[in-house]
Write an enzyme that holds these catalytic residues in place. Structure first.
Site, PDB file in Angstrom:
ATOM      1  N   ASP B  14      49.372  88.958 105.819  1.00 50.88           N
ATOM      2  CA  ASP B  14      49.931  88.843 104.470  1.00 50.88           C
ATOM      3  C   ASP B  14      51.031  87.775 104.463  1.00 50.88           C
ATOM      4  O   ASP B  14      51.204  87.020 103.501  1.00 50.88           O
ATOM      5  CB  ASP B  14      50.485  90.204 104.000  1.00 50.88           C
ATOM      6  CG  ASP B  14      50.253  90.444 102.515  1.00 50.88           C
ATOM      7  OD1 ASP B  14      50.421  89.494 101.738  1.00 50.88           O
ATOM      8  OD2 ASP B  14      49.907  91.583 102.125  1.00 50.88           O
ATOM      9  N   HIS B  17      50.469  84.043 103.474  1.00 52.51           N
ATOM     10  CA  HIS B  17      50.646  83.524 102.099  1.00 52.51           C
ATOM     11  C   HIS B  17      52.015  82.859 101.957  1.00 52.51           C
ATOM     12  O   HIS B  17      52.131  81.747 101.448  1.00 52.51           O
ATOM     13  CB  HIS B  17      50.552  84.657 101.073  1.00 52.51           C
ATOM     14  CG  HIS B  17      49.187  85.252 100.936  1.00 52.51           C
ATOM     15  ND1 HIS B  17      48.101  84.531 100.487  1.00 52.51           N
ATOM     16  CD2 HIS B  17      48.719  86.507 101.177  1.00 52.51           C
ATOM     17  CE1 HIS B  17      47.037  85.332 100.447  1.00 52.51           C
ATOM     18  NE2 HIS B  17      47.381  86.526 100.877  1.00 52.51           N
ATOM     19  N   HIS B 194      48.741 100.323 101.276  1.00 55.00           N
ATOM     20  CA  HIS B 194      49.296  98.977 101.465  1.00 55.00           C
ATOM     21  C   HIS B 194      50.065  98.622 100.194  1.00 55.00           C
ATOM     22  O   HIS B 194      49.488  98.591  99.111  1.00 55.00           O
ATOM     23  CB  HIS B 194      48.144  97.999 101.708  1.00 55.00           C
ATOM     24  CG  HIS B 194      48.537  96.543 101.744  1.00 55.00           C
ATOM     25  ND1 HIS B 194      48.654  95.833 102.918  1.00 55.00           N
ATOM     26  CD2 HIS B 194      48.824  95.660 100.752  1.00 55.00           C
ATOM     27  CE1 HIS B 194      48.997  94.570 102.649  1.00 55.00           C
ATOM     28  NE2 HIS B 194      49.097  94.437 101.341  1.00 55.00           N
ATOM     29  N   HIS B 196      53.177  96.355  97.887  1.00 50.49           N
ATOM     30  CA  HIS B 196      53.957  95.122  97.702  1.00 50.49           C
ATOM     31  C   HIS B 196      55.239  95.478  96.965  1.00 50.49           C
ATOM     32  O   HIS B 196      55.267  96.400  96.153  1.00 50.49           O
ATOM     33  CB  HIS B 196      53.144  94.062  96.943  1.00 50.49           C
ATOM     34  CG  HIS B 196      52.204  93.321  97.845  1.00 50.49           C
ATOM     35  ND1 HIS B 196      52.551  92.154  98.484  1.00 50.49           N
ATOM     36  CD2 HIS B 196      50.941  93.616  98.246  1.00 50.49           C
ATOM     37  CE1 HIS B 196      51.532  91.750  99.239  1.00 50.49           C
ATOM     38  NE2 HIS B 196      50.542  92.613  99.114  1.00 50.49           N
ATOM     39  N   TYR B 285      48.046  89.682  91.038  1.00 51.40           N
ATOM     40  CA  TYR B 285      47.818  89.549  92.476  1.00 51.40           C
ATOM     41  C   TYR B 285      48.978  88.775  93.126  1.00 51.40           C
ATOM     42  O   TYR B 285      49.284  87.654  92.721  1.00 51.40           O
ATOM     43  CB  TYR B 285      46.516  88.780  92.660  1.00 51.40           C
ATOM     44  CG  TYR B 285      45.838  88.930  94.003  1.00 51.40           C
ATOM     45  CD1 TYR B 285      45.401  90.164  94.452  1.00 51.40           C
ATOM     46  CD2 TYR B 285      45.582  87.812  94.779  1.00 51.40           C
ATOM     47  CE1 TYR B 285      44.736  90.279  95.664  1.00 51.40           C
ATOM     48  CE2 TYR B 285      44.911  87.923  95.990  1.00 51.40           C
ATOM     49  CZ  TYR B 285      44.500  89.159  96.424  1.00 51.40           C
ATOM     50  OH  TYR B 285      43.825  89.272  97.616  1.00 51.40           O
TER      51      TYR B 285
END
Lengths: 290, 338
Positions: B14, B17, B194, B196, B285
């Site tokens: 991740d 990114h 998971h 964010h 996203y």
């Protein structure tokens, strides 16, 4: 003018949509729809429109070979190999809409003239038909070191076959980007979007090209967009191509003609429209020979 | 060792990114070594968009991911390496190559409604003897019943674990709890979460997931992940220790790799900026962040307007090309008003 008679094997959605496009093709005459389910919607529709129907599959068609000059196969890759061999054996031209890819890849704006005499041609993938014309057009002006396409289609327009074997889309499209598009290296990505109402098919082409050829590239792309519009009227660019150093990005939207598929399914429409276009060119050549 | 919770660190996937896919082999080796020594059981190494993600659409990898996986595998004495695979982007051959490079786990990721594109990849994962996971992304975008239906599909293909993936950092703790509980009642395989941190809820959501029955939880060191990053691995270790869960990860060593290794090469702090907040708020996203910043600059429009519009259009993961198009449309509209 003698028109070529058309048989469609596979009376599912693709076959049904194709029927409407054949009806509008100058050198083609819709003749017979071939399925394996007597109750299929596609066979019913074909009968209603006055065409012959056969519900015993390829065997049924082989008993009535006079019904077809050109045969579209809209079944499965697995079935196609057998169909193709039998049909070529009796001198029929075969246009393959499955991923079997036995015959050469064909994109109408790129290489149709090379394959008018082929016994079997393959229509690649929906993403390929939507993007390879652009890559090929760029390649007429500049070397394409690398080309990558991203096809985004509505979830509703991605059938169970595509879903069960999504890698096949990726591999076949990548190969055709190189082989027909002329890119030294190709890559393909497919995204499914479940938004409701469904989104119209979108395709983005990113390519690495020679710098300083922007004007020529734009002109070549504009020309090919018009050529594709001849058989897919809803094919259009969103904005102008965008240059960033060696990278050029082209944004395409494909709205279908709404024959059998709803207009958002540009991905399905461009496959049947391109296949009909190829058959029409083959028939045109045959008619001028006679 | 008996662990109550399995921490899976995604810094090297991740985080790709945030690093614009430019991890060096040395960085990967150092992080891998640190994670391994701290006792982390699994960690993930791939392009941010999974195997085969290196592209003009998402960013080209500076170093081939297979080389990075190989390097990480060499450093990991006990830890196992996971890879991410998004059908439509990566293909089965990519997974086979990753296994040759040392991967022991695969997480096959689809949009929350599209699990049926992943059957072949799940089956391949099992066939190759990998720990095989179904990873349902953008979990906030589907009702709970849909999530359950899709998780069952994954289970039927042979997935040994199902992840609820809050790719947009949009879920609130009670929504996480509801989803994990529903899965707990309907499937018999392990459940993961998971998160964010776009709404500053990654840790709270992870706790809610664990309380509801999740046993695999993702984190990244110093939150190095898309958007505002993930649940912070070293914080998670501390919090679950306080809650008396055994994670098997030692606090000081995991803090050391976060602060002495990752912090040194992070391109910027993983703060909740205006843009990432709006991502969580409107459900976009997380990896769209840096692309949106570029597009906003290029077209002279507000990043937040782009993100809100993307949320309204219900964009899904992978549609980075849409960002550009939306920014251009917004710029056109602005000019036509003037």
């Amino acid at each position: 003018m003698r028109k070529s008679k058309v048989a469609i094997i596979g009376s599912g959605n693709i076959g049904t949509d194709l029927m409407y496009k054949i009806e509008r093709s100058e050198y083609l005459e819709m003749s017979v729809m071939v399925g394996i389910d007597p109750n299929s919607e596609g066979l019913k529709r074909a009968k209603e429109r006055g065409y012959e129907t056969i519900d015993t599959g390829i065997e049924g068609l082989l008993e009535k070979t006079e019904l077809a000059d050109i045969v579209f196969d809209a079944t499965t890759a697995k079935a196609h190999a057998g169909h193709s061999e039998l049909l070529n054996g009796i001198g029929k031209k075969v246009i393959d809409l499955t991923p079997a890819a036995i015959g050469p890849f064909v994109v109408p704006t790129a290489n149709i003239k090379e394959h008018l005499d082929a016994s079997n041609v393959n229509m690649i993938t929906c993403g390929g038909q939507a993007t390879i014309p652009i890559i090929h057009a760029i390649n007429q002006v500049s070397q394409v070191e690398y080309a990558e396409i991203v096809a985004t289609v509505s979830s509703k327009s991605a059938g169970p076959g595509t879903r069960a074997n999504i890698d096949e889309f990726t591999r076949t499209t990548s190969r055709a980007i190189e082989k027909i598009g002329g890119a030294q290296k190709g890559k393909a990505i497919i995204i499914l979007n479940p938004a409701d109402p469904p989104i119209i098919m979108r395709d983005t082409i990113h390519a690495l090209v020679e710098e300083g050829k922007e004007a020529g590239i734009i002109a070549s792309i504009n020309k090919v967009v018009q050529l594709v519009q001849e058989y897919v009227p809803g094919y259009r660019m969103r904005g102008n191509p965008v240059f960033d150093g060696r990278k050029v990005s082209v944004f395409i939207e494909v709205e279908g003609a709404g024959d059998f598929f709803p207009p958002y399914s540009g991905n399905l429409d461009i496959m049947t429209a391109a296949a009909a276009k190829v058959a029409n060119e083959i028939a045109k050549k045959q008619s001028t020979f006679v | 060792m008996k662990r109550d919770l399995h921490i899976l660190d995604v810094t090297l996937r991740d985080g790709s990114h945030s690093m614009k896919h430019a991890f060096t082999e040395e960085q990967v080796r150092q992080v891998a070594k640190g994670l391994d020594q701290a006792g982390v059981e699994y960690f993930e190494v791939s392009h941010g968009d999974g195997l085969g993600g290196s592209s003009l659409q998402y960013g080209l990898s500076n170093v081939n991911e297979l080389k990075l996986i190989e390097a990480a595998a060499e450093e990991a004495k006990r830890a196992k390496i996971s890879v991410l695979l998004l059908p439509g982007i990566g293909i089965q051959e990519d997974l086979e190559n990753a296994v040759k490079a040392g991967a022991k786990m695969v997480r096959v990721a689809t949009h929350v409604t599209e699990a049926d594109v992943a059957k072949q990849h799940i089956q391949l994962g099992r066939h190759l003897g990998l720990k095989t996971v179904g990873f349902l992304m953008m979990a906030h975008m589907a009702p709970v019943e849909k999530l359950v239906e899709q998780a069952k599909l994954f289970e039927s293909y042979g997935a040994e674990m199902i992840y609820v993936t809050d790719s947009a950092g949009a879920l609130l703790p009670h929504e996480v709890k509801e989803r994990i509980q529903a899965l707990k009642q309907s499937i018999s395989v392990d459940i993961g979460f998971h998160g964010h941190n776009n709404l500053s809820l990654a840790m709270a959501n992870t706790m809610a997931a664990v309380e509801a029955g999740a046993t695999y939880i993702d984190g990244s060191l110093r939150c190095l992940g898309a958007g505002s990053g993930n649940t912070q691995t070293e914080v998670m270790v501390a919090v679950f220790d306080r809650l008396n869960y055994k994670t098997g990860v030692d606090l000081y060593p995991i803090m050391d790799v976060a602060n002495h290794v990752v912090a040194k090469f992070m391109p910027r702090p993983q703060e909740i900026t205006g843009s990432s907040l709006i991502m969580g708020y409107s459900g976009v996203y997380s990896s769209f962040l840096l692309f949106t910043e570029d597009a906003a600059k290029k077209f002279g429009v507000d990043e937040r307007d782009i993100l809100v519009e993307l949320g309204r259009m219900r964009a899904v993961g992978g549609q980075e090309d849409l960002i550009y198009d939306v920014a251009r449309e917004l710029a056109n509209r602005k000019h036509s008003v003037i």
